[in-house]
Design an enzyme around this catalytic site. Structure first.
Site, PDB file in Angstrom:
ATOM      1  CB  ALA A  55      -0.903   0.002   1.224  1.00 14.54           C
ATOM      2  CB  ALA A 101       4.732  11.512  28.546  1.00 12.96           C
ATOM      3  N   GLY A 135       2.651   8.237  22.718  1.00 13.82           N
ATOM      4  CA  GLY A 135       2.249   7.714  24.030  1.00 13.82           C
ATOM      5  C   GLY A 135       0.923   8.311  24.489  1.00 13.82           C
ATOM      6  CG  HIS A 153       2.466  18.911   9.117  1.00 13.17           C
ATOM      7  ND1 HIS A 153       1.979  17.974  10.000  1.00 13.17           N
ATOM      8  CD2 HIS A 153       3.029  19.859   9.879  1.00 13.17           C
ATOM      9  CE1 HIS A 153       2.245  18.366  11.237  1.00 13.17           C
ATOM     10  NE2 HIS A 153       2.885  19.503  11.191  1.00 13.17           N
ATOM     11  CG  HIS A 157     -20.440  35.380  18.160  1.00 14.63           C
ATOM     12  ND1 HIS A 157     -19.708  35.060  19.285  1.00 14.63           N
ATOM     13  CD2 HIS A 157     -21.751  35.376  18.528  1.00 14.63           C
ATOM     14  CE1 HIS A 157     -20.554  34.903  20.301  1.00 14.63           C
ATOM     15  NE2 HIS A 157     -21.801  35.082  19.871  1.00 14.63           N
TER      16      HIS A 157
HETATM   17  P1  NAD Z   1       8.458  11.742  21.191  1.00 11.79           P
HETATM   18  O1  NAD Z   1       9.840  12.112  20.864  1.00 11.79           O
HETATM   19  O2  NAD Z   1       7.329  12.658  20.905  1.00 11.79           O
HETATM   20  O3  NAD Z   1       8.358  11.336  22.749  1.00 11.79           O
HETATM   21  C1  NAD Z   1       9.146  10.306  23.310  1.00 11.79           C
HETATM   22  C2  NAD Z   1       9.164  10.448  24.821  1.00 11.79           C
HETATM   23  O4  NAD Z   1       9.815   9.312  25.390  1.00 11.79           O
HETATM   24  C3  NAD Z   1       9.914  11.681  25.310  1.00 11.79           C
HETATM   25  O5  NAD Z   1       9.088  12.408  26.181  1.00 11.79           O
HETATM   26  C4  NAD Z   1      11.128  11.082  26.015  1.00 11.79           C
HETATM   27  O6  NAD Z   1      11.587  11.877  27.094  1.00 11.79           O
HETATM   28  C5  NAD Z   1      10.592   9.746  26.503  1.00 11.79           C
HETATM   29  N1  NAD Z   1      11.623   8.732  26.828  1.00 11.79           N
HETATM   30  C6  NAD Z   1      12.772   8.485  26.158  1.00 11.79           C
HETATM   31  N2  NAD Z   1      13.470   7.473  26.753  1.00 11.79           N
HETATM   32  C7  NAD Z   1      12.738   7.061  27.819  1.00 11.79           C
HETATM   33  C8  NAD Z   1      12.909   6.043  28.822  1.00 11.79           C
HETATM   34  N3  NAD Z   1      13.970   5.242  28.847  1.00 11.79           N
HETATM   35  N4  NAD Z   1      11.942   5.916  29.778  1.00 11.79           N
HETATM   36  C9  NAD Z   1      10.849   6.722  29.770  1.00 11.79           C
HETATM   37  N5  NAD Z   1      10.651   7.686  28.848  1.00 11.79           N
HETATM   38  C10 NAD Z   1      11.558   7.858  27.864  1.00 11.79           C
HETATM   39  O7  NAD Z   1       8.244  10.345  20.441  1.00 11.79           O
HETATM   40  P2  NAD Z   1       6.946   9.534  20.017  1.00 11.79           P
HETATM   41  O8  NAD Z   1       5.761   9.889  20.821  1.00 11.79           O
HETATM   42  O9  NAD Z   1       7.406   8.098  20.006  1.00 11.79           O
HETATM   43  O10 NAD Z   1       6.701  10.022  18.539  1.00 11.79           O
HETATM   44  C11 NAD Z   1       7.704   9.773  17.559  1.00 11.79           C
HETATM   45  C12 NAD Z   1       7.672  10.805  16.463  1.00 11.79           C
HETATM   46  O11 NAD Z   1       6.487  10.677  15.727  1.00 11.79           O
HETATM   47  C13 NAD Z   1       7.769  12.192  17.004  1.00 11.79           C
HETATM   48  O12 NAD Z   1       8.862  12.811  16.418  1.00 11.79           O
HETATM   49  C14 NAD Z   1       6.493  12.846  16.612  1.00 11.79           C
HETATM   50  O13 NAD Z   1       6.734  14.114  16.060  1.00 11.79           O
HETATM   51  C15 NAD Z   1       5.885  11.930  15.559  1.00 11.79           C
HETATM   52  N6  NAD Z   1       4.440  11.833  15.813  1.00 11.79           N
HETATM   53  C16 NAD Z   1       3.671  12.928  15.633  1.00 11.79           C
HETATM   54  C17 NAD Z   1       2.315  12.853  15.888  1.00 11.79           C
HETATM   55  C18 NAD Z   1       1.460  14.048  15.674  1.00 11.79           C
HETATM   56  O14 NAD Z   1       1.891  14.981  15.011  1.00 11.79           O
HETATM   57  N7  NAD Z   1       0.266  14.084  16.223  1.00 11.79           N
HETATM   58  C19 NAD Z   1       1.755  11.689  16.362  1.00 11.79           C
HETATM   59  C20 NAD Z   1       2.569  10.599  16.545  1.00 11.79           C
HETATM   60  C21 NAD Z   1       3.920  10.688  16.265  1.00 11.79           C
END
Ligand code: NAD
Length: 463
Positions: A39, A183, A187, A319, A442
């Site tokens: 896909a 987080a 997450g 994006h 509004h």
């Molecule tokens: P992220 O980088 O957003 O967050 C990862 C988190 O894991 C961080 O807060 C970090 O401090 C924590 N972490 C790292 N090592 C750790 C450990 N040993 N124990 C506990 N916590 C730990 O990564 P993500 O949520 O996996 O997302 C990945 C990528 O995908 C990001 O770059 C994001 O931009 C992209 N994404 C974007 C969207 C969106 O735009 N809505 C949605 C999903 C993913």
């Protein structure tokens, strides 16, 4: 073996690659796009943004029906979850979109190759698929291979109990207790989905805050709101191991008590996907974080080999990859192309949504930029109150001297849509006065952005 020549050979059909391919075709190039998955659409369409948003929407409706309908005077008894239907609906949304990309490829006469693309030398790419081999030649090769989930030492992924976002989009039953490592965007979004569907959710985060990179004030509000929804956070918790022990999983953190649960989601970021690309053959060296260095034209150290999206530095966002794909191809064909990296929005699609564009307060302080700040609470916005969804705020940060908008940060319903207005404002170099003097319909949530802009100058009407 077949050998074909194209003006542009794109490797990877995610949002960066497929959009670049279409733009190339629009500009009159003959384009080939190589994708290893059956896909089109990449991580975003198949196993990322789109399926997660489908589940976020469905699970939101479920939790609204159970917990919020009564406030609106709607009595709904025996609300039941039909998870297989929810998952099928999500799959249908994905298929509709990925087939849409197929259609766009045909419409734009882009030749699609199914297989892995390997650069043999500048101007030459080998495609190897199931029983299929082809050699493509062309002046311009564009790498758009994206990223994959980052592993964490000590965490033994098994694709079932201890898994990444890919599997967490298709659990066949609601976990009893889901432990989320990280987080960040993934997450919080997938933690929200399974919490709403009935799981106990514990998020372990290494830092002392959630959503690193987002404005701290907004991220602090987000944590409080998500906690009210029942998500449990343990901050300052560095996960050192996660393993399966018979029927349960054990997650250990630095110094903390071990957690026992039935599912673990690892979401500690993503890493560029460059395996098997043949970068050695054109002497491209990765940086310390495994990314492909490029110049202002998105050209790598190898002439005629370009790269965009998650494989190069910058935020890993669909994006951002799209914008780079378009700019890269336009630069190749016309000599001009531009991405404004100060106006790339970021959105976490939790409820409420958390959205951001431009500089955060922390970044402005670090850069010693004098700024003024206007904040408006959704509690004073008529539409938010009518929606029954008034938890949240919008914050506008403007240059203290020129009044130019430098950043906008929001938490609230549809914040992800509202933030686009702020992105346009920043892109056009608008001042907070420009936003404040723009008539907003509004009653809309957008009025809260106008009020936040007025608040920069202490003139908000409703606060
Ligand atoms: P992220 O980088 O957003 O967050 C990862 C988190 O894991 C961080 O807060 C970090 O401090 C924590 N972490 C790292 N090592 C750790 C450990 N040993 N124990 C506990 N916590 C730990 O990564 P993500 O949520 O996996 O997302 C990945 C990528 O995908 C990001 O770059 C994001 O931009 C992209 N994404 C974007 C969207 C969106 O735009 N809505 C949605 C999903 C993913």
């Amino acid at each position: 073996m077949e050998t074909k020549t194209y003006d542009l050979i794109v490797i990877g059909a995610g949002p960066g690659g497929y959009v670049a391919a279409i733009r190339g075709a629009q500009l009159g190039l003959s384009v080939a796009c190589i994708e290893k998955e059956p896909a089109l659409g990449g991580t975003c369409l198949r196993i990322g943004c789109i399926p997660s948003k489908a589940l976020l929407e469905s699970s939101h409706k479920f939790s609204e029906a159970r917990e919020r309908f009564a406030q609106h005077g709607i009595r709904a008894s025996s609300i039941e979850l039909d998870l297989p239907t929810m998952l099928r609906r999500k799959d249908h949304v994905v298929t509709t979109l990925t087939k849409g990309v197929d259609f766009l490829f045909k419409k734009n006469k882009i030749t699609r190759y199914t297989g892995t693309g390997k650069i043999l030398m500048a101007g030459r790419v080998l495609v190897e698929g199931a029983g299929e081999k082809a050699e493509l030649t062309g002046e311009n090769i564009l790498i758009a291979t994206g990223s994959k989930s980052a592993p964490l030492p000590g965490v033994e992924l098994d694709g079932e109990s201890i898994c990444t976002s890919t599997e967490a989009l298709s659990f066949d039953a609601v976990p009893k207790h889901l432990v989320v490592i990280g987080a960040g965007y993934i997450g919080l979004e997938l933690g929200s989905v399974w919490k709403r569907l009935g799981a106990k959710v514990t998020v372990l985060e290494f830092l002392d805050r959630i959503l690193p990179g987002m404005d701290t004030e907004i991220a602090t509000d987000a944590k409080k709101i998500l906690e009210k929804q029942g998500i449990e956070f343990r901050l300052g918790a560095k996960v050192t191991s996660a393993r399966r022990d018979k029927k349960e999983c054990i997650v250990e953190t630095d110094g903390g008590e071990a957690l026992r649960c039935d599912k673990v989601l690892l979401a500690v970021g993503r890493v560029p996907y460059t395996e098997g690309l043949g970068l050695d053959s054109v002497k491209i060296e990765l940086d310390k974080r495994g990314r492909i260095p490029v110049n202002e034209n998105y050209e790598t150290s190898a002439k005629g080999v370009f790269a965009i999206g998650d494989v190069i530095p910058g935020p890993m966002l669909a994006h951002k990859a799209e914008e780079e794909g378009v700019a890269c191809v336009e630069k190749i064909v016309t000599g001009f192309g531009h991405v404004n990296y100060d106006a790339i929005p970021g959105v976490a699609y939790t409820h409420p949504e958390i959205a951001s564009v431009g500089k955060t307060e922390e970044q402005l302080r670090e850069g010693k930029v004098e700024f003024r700040k206007g904040v408006f609470s959704l509690k004073a916005n008529g539409r938010a109150l009518a929606l029954g969804d008034a938890d949240g705020k919008i914050k506008v940060l403007a240059d203290a001297v020129t009044d130019r908008i430098l950043g906008v940060h929001a938490i609230g319903p549809h914040a992800g849509d509202l933030i686009n207005e702020a992105a346009v404002a920043i892109n056009f170099g608008a001042s907070s006065e420009d936003l404040a003097r723009t008539c907003h319909a509004h009653p809309t949530l957008g009025e809260a952005l106008k009020e936040a802009a007025l608040a920069v100058d202490g003139r908000a009407i409703h606060s």
